[in-house]
Design a protein around this motif. Structure first.
Motif, PDB file in Angstrom:
ATOM      1  N   ILE A  27      51.412  21.974  13.357  1.00 54.97           N
ATOM      2  CA  ILE A  27      50.453  21.595  12.322  1.00 54.97           C
ATOM      3  C   ILE A  27      49.161  22.358  12.574  1.00 54.97           C
ATOM      4  O   ILE A  27      48.632  22.281  13.674  1.00 54.97           O
ATOM      5  CB  ILE A  27      50.190  20.078  12.338  1.00 54.97           C
ATOM      6  CG1 ILE A  27      51.464  19.293  11.947  1.00 54.97           C
ATOM      7  CG2 ILE A  27      49.049  19.719  11.385  1.00 54.97           C
ATOM      8  CD1 ILE A  27      51.314  17.784  12.042  1.00 54.97           C
ATOM      9  N   PRO A  28      48.672  23.106  11.567  1.00 56.57           N
ATOM     10  CA  PRO A  28      49.185  23.262  10.197  1.00 56.57           C
ATOM     11  C   PRO A  28      50.421  24.154  10.140  1.00 56.57           C
ATOM     12  O   PRO A  28      50.612  25.013  10.984  1.00 56.57           O
ATOM     13  CB  PRO A  28      48.005  23.905   9.458  1.00 56.57           C
ATOM     14  CG  PRO A  28      47.268  24.666  10.523  1.00 56.57           C
ATOM     15  CD  PRO A  28      47.387  23.825  11.769  1.00 56.57           C
ATOM     16  N   PRO A 156      45.363  32.103   7.510  1.00 53.29           N
ATOM     17  CA  PRO A 156      44.658  30.971   6.893  1.00 53.29           C
ATOM     18  C   PRO A 156      44.474  31.156   5.395  1.00 53.29           C
ATOM     19  O   PRO A 156      44.285  32.276   4.908  1.00 53.29           O
ATOM     20  CB  PRO A 156      43.309  30.965   7.613  1.00 53.29           C
ATOM     21  CG  PRO A 156      43.099  32.383   8.029  1.00 53.29           C
ATOM     22  CD  PRO A 156      44.455  32.963   8.296  1.00 53.29           C
ATOM     23  N   ARG A 157      44.500  30.036   4.674  1.00 54.13           N
ATOM     24  CA  ARG A 157      44.295  30.072   3.223  1.00 54.13           C
ATOM     25  C   ARG A 157      42.810  30.197   2.874  1.00 54.13           C
ATOM     26  O   ARG A 157      42.421  31.003   2.039  1.00 54.13           O
ATOM     27  CB  ARG A 157      44.875  28.806   2.583  1.00 54.13           C
ATOM     28  CG  ARG A 157      44.749  28.775   1.070  1.00 54.13           C
ATOM     29  CD  ARG A 157      45.223  27.454   0.493  1.00 54.13           C
ATOM     30  NE  ARG A 157      45.117  27.443  -0.960  1.00 54.13           N
ATOM     31  CZ  ARG A 157      45.174  26.343  -1.720  1.00 54.13           C
ATOM     32  NH1 ARG A 157      45.377  25.154  -1.142  1.00 54.13           N
ATOM     33  NH2 ARG A 157      45.055  26.413  -3.035  1.00 54.13           N
ATOM     34  N   PHE A 158      41.972  29.360   3.514  1.00 50.37           N
ATOM     35  CA  PHE A 158      40.540  29.340   3.205  1.00 50.37           C
ATOM     36  C   PHE A 158      39.729  29.849   4.394  1.00 50.37           C
ATOM     37  O   PHE A 158      40.079  29.600   5.549  1.00 50.37           O
ATOM     38  CB  PHE A 158      40.075  27.930   2.851  1.00 50.37           C
ATOM     39  CG  PHE A 158      40.591  27.428   1.537  1.00 50.37           C
ATOM     40  CD1 PHE A 158      40.007  27.831   0.343  1.00 50.37           C
ATOM     41  CD2 PHE A 158      41.658  26.541   1.489  1.00 50.37           C
ATOM     42  CE1 PHE A 158      40.490  27.364  -0.877  1.00 50.37           C
ATOM     43  CE2 PHE A 158      42.143  26.059   0.285  1.00 50.37           C
ATOM     44  CZ  PHE A 158      41.564  26.482  -0.912  1.00 50.37           C
ATOM     45  N   ALA A 159      38.614  30.513   4.095  1.00 49.60           N
ATOM     46  CA  ALA A 159      37.729  31.012   5.148  1.00 49.60           C
ATOM     47  C   ALA A 159      36.899  29.893   5.758  1.00 49.60           C
ATOM     48  O   ALA A 159      36.528  29.954   6.927  1.00 49.60           O
ATOM     49  CB  ALA A 159      36.810  32.098   4.589  1.00 49.60           C
ATOM     50  N   TYR A 186      41.903  22.480  18.009  1.00 47.18           N
ATOM     51  CA  TYR A 186      43.335  22.199  18.061  1.00 47.18           C
ATOM     52  C   TYR A 186      43.971  22.267  16.671  1.00 47.18           C
ATOM     53  O   TYR A 186      45.162  22.550  16.545  1.00 47.18           O
ATOM     54  CB  TYR A 186      43.589  20.795  18.631  1.00 47.18           C
ATOM     55  CG  TYR A 186      43.094  20.552  20.041  1.00 47.18           C
ATOM     56  CD1 TYR A 186      42.966  21.586  20.973  1.00 47.18           C
ATOM     57  CD2 TYR A 186      42.752  19.266  20.460  1.00 47.18           C
ATOM     58  CE1 TYR A 186      42.506  21.348  22.255  1.00 47.18           C
ATOM     59  CE2 TYR A 186      42.309  19.021  21.753  1.00 47.18           C
ATOM     60  CZ  TYR A 186      42.180  20.063  22.640  1.00 47.18           C
ATOM     61  OH  TYR A 186      41.735  19.815  23.916  1.00 47.18           O
ATOM     62  N   HIS A 187      43.176  21.967  15.636  1.00 45.32           N
ATOM     63  CA  HIS A 187      43.699  21.916  14.268  1.00 45.32           C
ATOM     64  C   HIS A 187      43.373  23.186  13.467  1.00 45.32           C
ATOM     65  O   HIS A 187      43.495  23.191  12.237  1.00 45.32           O
ATOM     66  CB  HIS A 187      43.134  20.689  13.536  1.00 45.32           C
ATOM     67  CG  HIS A 187      43.652  19.390  14.069  1.00 45.32           C
ATOM     68  ND1 HIS A 187      43.126  18.763  15.177  1.00 45.32           N
ATOM     69  CD2 HIS A 187      44.671  18.583  13.640  1.00 45.32           C
ATOM     70  CE1 HIS A 187      43.779  17.636  15.403  1.00 45.32           C
ATOM     71  NE2 HIS A 187      44.718  17.502  14.495  1.00 45.32           N
ATOM     72  N   LYS A 188      42.928  24.233  14.142  1.00 45.07           N
ATOM     73  CA  LYS A 188      42.606  25.524  13.509  1.00 45.07           C
ATOM     74  C   LYS A 188      41.485  25.401  12.464  1.00 45.07           C
ATOM     75  O   LYS A 188      41.443  26.148  11.482  1.00 45.07           O
ATOM     76  CB  LYS A 188      43.849  26.167  12.885  1.00 45.07           C
ATOM     77  CG  LYS A 188      44.956  26.520  13.879  1.00 45.07           C
ATOM     78  CD  LYS A 188      46.066  27.343  13.212  1.00 45.07           C
ATOM     79  CE  LYS A 188      47.159  27.733  14.201  1.00 45.07           C
ATOM     80  NZ  LYS A 188      48.142  26.687  14.452  1.00 45.07           N
ATOM     81  N   TRP A 521      44.630  25.373   5.712  1.00 45.50           N
ATOM     82  CA  TRP A 521      45.215  26.563   6.353  1.00 45.50           C
ATOM     83  C   TRP A 521      46.448  27.067   5.612  1.00 45.50           C
ATOM     84  O   TRP A 521      46.604  28.267   5.368  1.00 45.50           O
ATOM     85  CB  TRP A 521      45.581  26.243   7.805  1.00 45.50           C
ATOM     86  CG  TRP A 521      46.217  27.388   8.525  1.00 45.50           C
ATOM     87  CD1 TRP A 521      47.535  27.765   8.469  1.00 45.50           C
ATOM     88  CD2 TRP A 521      45.569  28.327   9.382  1.00 45.50           C
ATOM     89  NE1 TRP A 521      47.751  28.882   9.255  1.00 45.50           N
ATOM     90  CE2 TRP A 521      46.557  29.246   9.820  1.00 45.50           C
ATOM     91  CE3 TRP A 521      44.263  28.479   9.836  1.00 45.50           C
ATOM     92  CZ2 TRP A 521      46.266  30.306  10.694  1.00 45.50           C
ATOM     93  CZ3 TRP A 521      43.965  29.528  10.708  1.00 45.50           C
ATOM     94  CH2 TRP A 521      44.963  30.428  11.130  1.00 45.50           C
ATOM     95  N   THR A 522      47.338  26.184   5.264  1.00 48.10           N
ATOM     96  CA  THR A 522      48.653  26.562   4.755  1.00 48.10           C
ATOM     97  C   THR A 522      48.603  26.885   3.268  1.00 48.10           C
ATOM     98  O   THR A 522      47.960  26.182   2.493  1.00 48.10           O
ATOM     99  CB  THR A 522      49.655  25.422   5.009  1.00 48.10           C
ATOM    100  OG1 THR A 522      49.644  25.094   6.403  1.00 48.10           O
ATOM    101  CG2 THR A 522      51.057  25.811   4.595  1.00 48.10           C
TER     102      THR A 522
END
Length: 784
Positions: A27-28, A156-159, A186-188, A521-522
């Motif tokens: 995750i993600p 990553p999807r968003f900056a 931990y969660h990016k 992220w995804t």
């Protein structure tokens, strides 16, 4: 603990959600993940060497070793000359993705290889590698962990992927701020929005103005219970971060590729600064208003002796704000900005800009004179002048201004970035004006809102469960693809009125932070709620390995009141997300629990209970109050707000009343500025003589009691006559804001009822949300 202790027994149920040996739980969710068809595995252990093929990766290597040592009991030797397959290589590769942070992770017979498009990408690859390890701690000496052969390509999807933390309402120690930053890493997530000043406390050392922390960082007490509270605890509360500590936090975050954005609230939410320097107020000699039932004994005594300005001890929005008419205000703010910007390398600076009442500005000679000189037509334009002047100064220092969506009012500053919190409309409007936007709507990413309908701790209210967070998309459908380019990303907010310790913060953010990370992220098309559910037990065990508290709300029994199959009355429908879990129910305090086999018809007043077999999870309790309108056909003239839809019109006649004073979506219908008008068909003619409209009053949240409640009756559903009307709101003594409009009248025989509950209207000056339309919350119409 904030959920009942029996919830810990849920651990034994996780085996019911099986994860095969070949499955991977990250995750993600990565953009691409392929398991290689082989039985071979990579042995990760103390004998594995770490090779840094790319430059400036020492900090990332140190982070990896620190994590492995803390949670697994070993470190990896860094050996640039290491050969053979038992190695982890860190490197850079070109990856043509518009958002930095892409990486590639491969595990095969040649070892582990992590390549990033930059150092952050390598760091994110490390996070995915760590999630290939089991959550449990520490292996035996000489043993190793077995990792599957696989290939991950991820980006990553968003900056902008952020989390906010309010340290103004409650102060948290430096050690927890670092832990919070680790949670983001931990969660990016890559942005930490640090809310440093509030009415209830100023939390950062400013050397030019030492009274900000000597006086402004401390309050004499705090209200108890949910606002408006049940008194004051009379316990001094406060604290602040020295400039050395701020530098430490910024470096700690930078080593984890997290940008720290400071927020210094202006012009509103400034009571703490004014307590330190009263001349910042329009009225320096006007005492701070704290209601008698909320004020601490010390402050009350000092005010009797002539004390003037104090740090606020309750929650809400306050009239005493920075004076926009005095030059000394801007001199103060510029000197504060000078010290803050010297400590934070981020290109962003958040000024707040929200919830700024104009009451004092309207009465202030200096503010009115400035408006006249500048030709400003109203106080909204004065706030726009205030924001634009501060923005110009920030731009001169190379910083971009961020503000809550109220900065749109009166005209948007030229280069401002809008943080949209009052829904998505502010962000939509800003994007259409070609301004950058960060989405953070209260529904669903305010993590101070409850994540369970069975909450047994005090929260601010609302209801943002895990699945609701996961389903949200930061790109509004109302915007074109071109306008979407102005959406930088999103964040979740953690306001701490009702979080006074780190464990409560953890309980409120986990596991919702996992859902947030995946939606930011995804890629949207790669998100999969069912797959996320399968990964959740592993994620929760990982939180346990971190010794982090978390909510078990996901495993709660879900209850819903539905029309009875007979067409008469209502039934109680229950379900659990635990596959194969048996649900037990009982009626009354002392009845025997029996297996749940389907919706249970509600045949009488009183409480009903449900739990999972084996005493697992929380005991669910629901009280029912039957009356003549329960389960009858009902329709609404005006739909409720999309944010508070309840369970549709049935919410008003489902025999359930909210007693906790929380605007949970399933128990209240919320109307923003409109009336609640309902038509009820009793099915046949009934003799009635009273009506009670159960509703909510929480003015600090802009929720007001109705202006009136009216009942009209009809035998044919066409011609109606008035049975009665009342303007009296009877507030209950539970302190939660619940109350009712009671209407008694001469008995009438009728079939159709038209109930009109009038909205309070525009909120008057001097109240939170002044000038805005009031909210109307209704949860049951009782007819006898």
């Amino acid at each position: 603990m904030y959920m009942k202790k029996t919830v810990l027994l849920l651990f034994v149920c996780w085996t019911a959600i099986r994860i095969s040996a070949q499955s991977v739980s990250i995750i993600p969710q990565p953009s691409s993940l392929s398991l290689l068809k082989t039985m071979e595995r990579f042995p990760l252990g103390p004998g594995t060497a770490l090779v840094l093929q790319g430059g400036n990766l020492e900090n990332t290597a140190a982070y990896l070793n620190d994590y492995l040592e803390t949670f697994y009991g070993f470190r990896l030797p860094i050996n640039p000359a290491a050969k053979g397959p038992n190695v982890i290589r860190l490197n850079y590769e070109r990856m043509d993705h518009p958002v930095p942070g892409a990486y590639r992770l491969s595990v095969n017979g040649s070892g582990v290889y992590i390549a990033g498009d930059n150092a952050a990408g390598v760091f994110y690859g490390i996070q995915s590698l760590l999630q290939l390890l089991p959550p449990q701690k520490k292996i035996k000496p000489g043993a190793s962990y077995s990792l599957p052969y696989l290939l991950i390509k991820d980006k990553p999807r968003f900056a902008y992927r952020g989390m906010h933390l309010d340290v103004g309402r409650h102060f948290f120690p430096l050690s927890f701020i670092k832990k919070y930053i680790d949670y983001l890493a931990y969660h990016k997530l890559n942005v930490f929005h640090w809310h440093l000043t509030e009415d209830q406390g100023w939390r950062m050392e400013i050397r030019e103005y030492p009274e900000l922390t000597r006086m402004g960082a401390w309050r004499n007490g705090t209200i108890t219970g949910r606002y408006p509270g049940k008194g004051n605890d009379n316990i001094p509360h406060g604290g602040y971060y020295t400039q050395a500590e701020v530098k430490e936090v910024v470096k700690y975050a930078a080593d984890r590729f997290i940008d720290v954005i400071p927020e210094i609230e202006m012009p509103g939410h400034s009571s703490a600064a004014i307590a330190a320097y009263p001349w910042l107020s329009c009225f320096p000699d006007k005492p701070t208003h704290i209601p008698a039932e909320m004020i601490s004994a010390r402050t009350a005594a000092e005010q009797k002796r002539g004390g003037i300005k104090y740090v606020q001890e309750t929650w809400g929005v306050f009239d005493d704000v920075f004076c926009a008419g005095k030059e000394t205000t801007f001199t103060f703010l510029e000197k504060v900005i000078d010290e803050v910007t010297a400590l934070f390398p981020s290109k962003y600076f958040h000024i707040g800009g929200d919830e700024c009442p104009k009451t004092h500005w309207k009465q202030c000679t200096a503010c009115q004179e400035r408006m006249k000189t500048l030709g400003l037509k109203d106080e909204h334009e004065l706030q726009s002048y205030f924001v634009q002047r501060v923005e110009k100064y920030l731009n001169s220092k190379g910083k971009s201004l961020i503000g809550w969506d109220e900065i749109l009012e009166g005209g948007l500053a030229p280069n401002a970035i809008v943080m949209s919190w009052r829904g998505e409309s502010g962000g939509i409007e800003a994007a259409r004006q070609n301004h950058q936007v960060i989405m953070t709507p209260g529904n669903p990413v305010y993590f101070d809102h409850s994540q369970t309908e069975n909450e047994d701790s005090v929260t601010i209210g609302g209801y943002n469960p895990l699945d609701k967070v996961y389903a949200w998309d930061p790109l509004p459908k109302e915007l074109s693809a071109e306008a979407h380019s102005y959406i930088l990303g999103a964040q979740a907010n953690v306001w701490t009125e009702y979080m006074d310790n780190p464990s409560k913060v953890e309980y409120m953010i986990f596991p919702r932070m996992a859902a947030l990370s995946e939606l930011l992220w995804t890629e949207k098309g790669k998100k999969d709620w069912k797959a996320f559910e399968r990964k959740l037990p592993t994620q929760l065990r990982r939180y346990e390995s971190w010794k982090a508290n978390y909510s078990r709300a996901y495993f709660d029994i879900k209850a819903k009141v539905i029309p009875a199959s007979s067409g008469n009355g209502v039934a109680w429908s229950l379900e659990s997300r635990l596959p194969g879990a048996a649900i037990l129910t009982r009626t009354g305090e002392t009845g025997k629990f029996t297996p749940y086999k389907g919706p249970v018809k509600v045949n009488g007043n009183g409480k009903r209970y449900a739990r999972l077999a084996g005493n697992q999870g929380n005991l669910l309790e629901q009280a029912f109050i039957l009356h003549k309108a329960v389960g009858r056909k009902i329709s609404l003239t005006h739909p409720p707000s999309k944010s508070y839809p309840g369970d549709g019109a049935l919410t008003l006649v489902n025999a359930v009343q909210n007693r906790k004073g929380t605007a949970k979506s399933s128990e209240f219908l919320g109307f923003s500025g409109t009336d609640c008008e309902a038509l009820i068909d009793l099915g046949k003619e009934e003799r009635i003589s009273s009506m009670q409209v159960h509703c909510l009053q929480q003015t600090g949240s802009w929720i007001w009691e109705p202006a009136s409640a009216e009942l009209l009756v009809s035998s044919d559903g066409k011609v109606f006559t008035r049975a009665g009307i009342t303007e009296i709101f009877e507030k209950e003594k539970n302190g939660n804001g619940n109350g009712q409009m009671q209407l008694n009248f001469s008995p009438v025989t009728t079939r159709y009822l038209k109930v009109v509950v009038k909205n309070h209207g525009t909120i008057k000056a001097g109240n939170p949300g002044a000038g805005n339309k009031a909210w109307l919350f209704v949860d049951e119409i009782i007819v006898h």
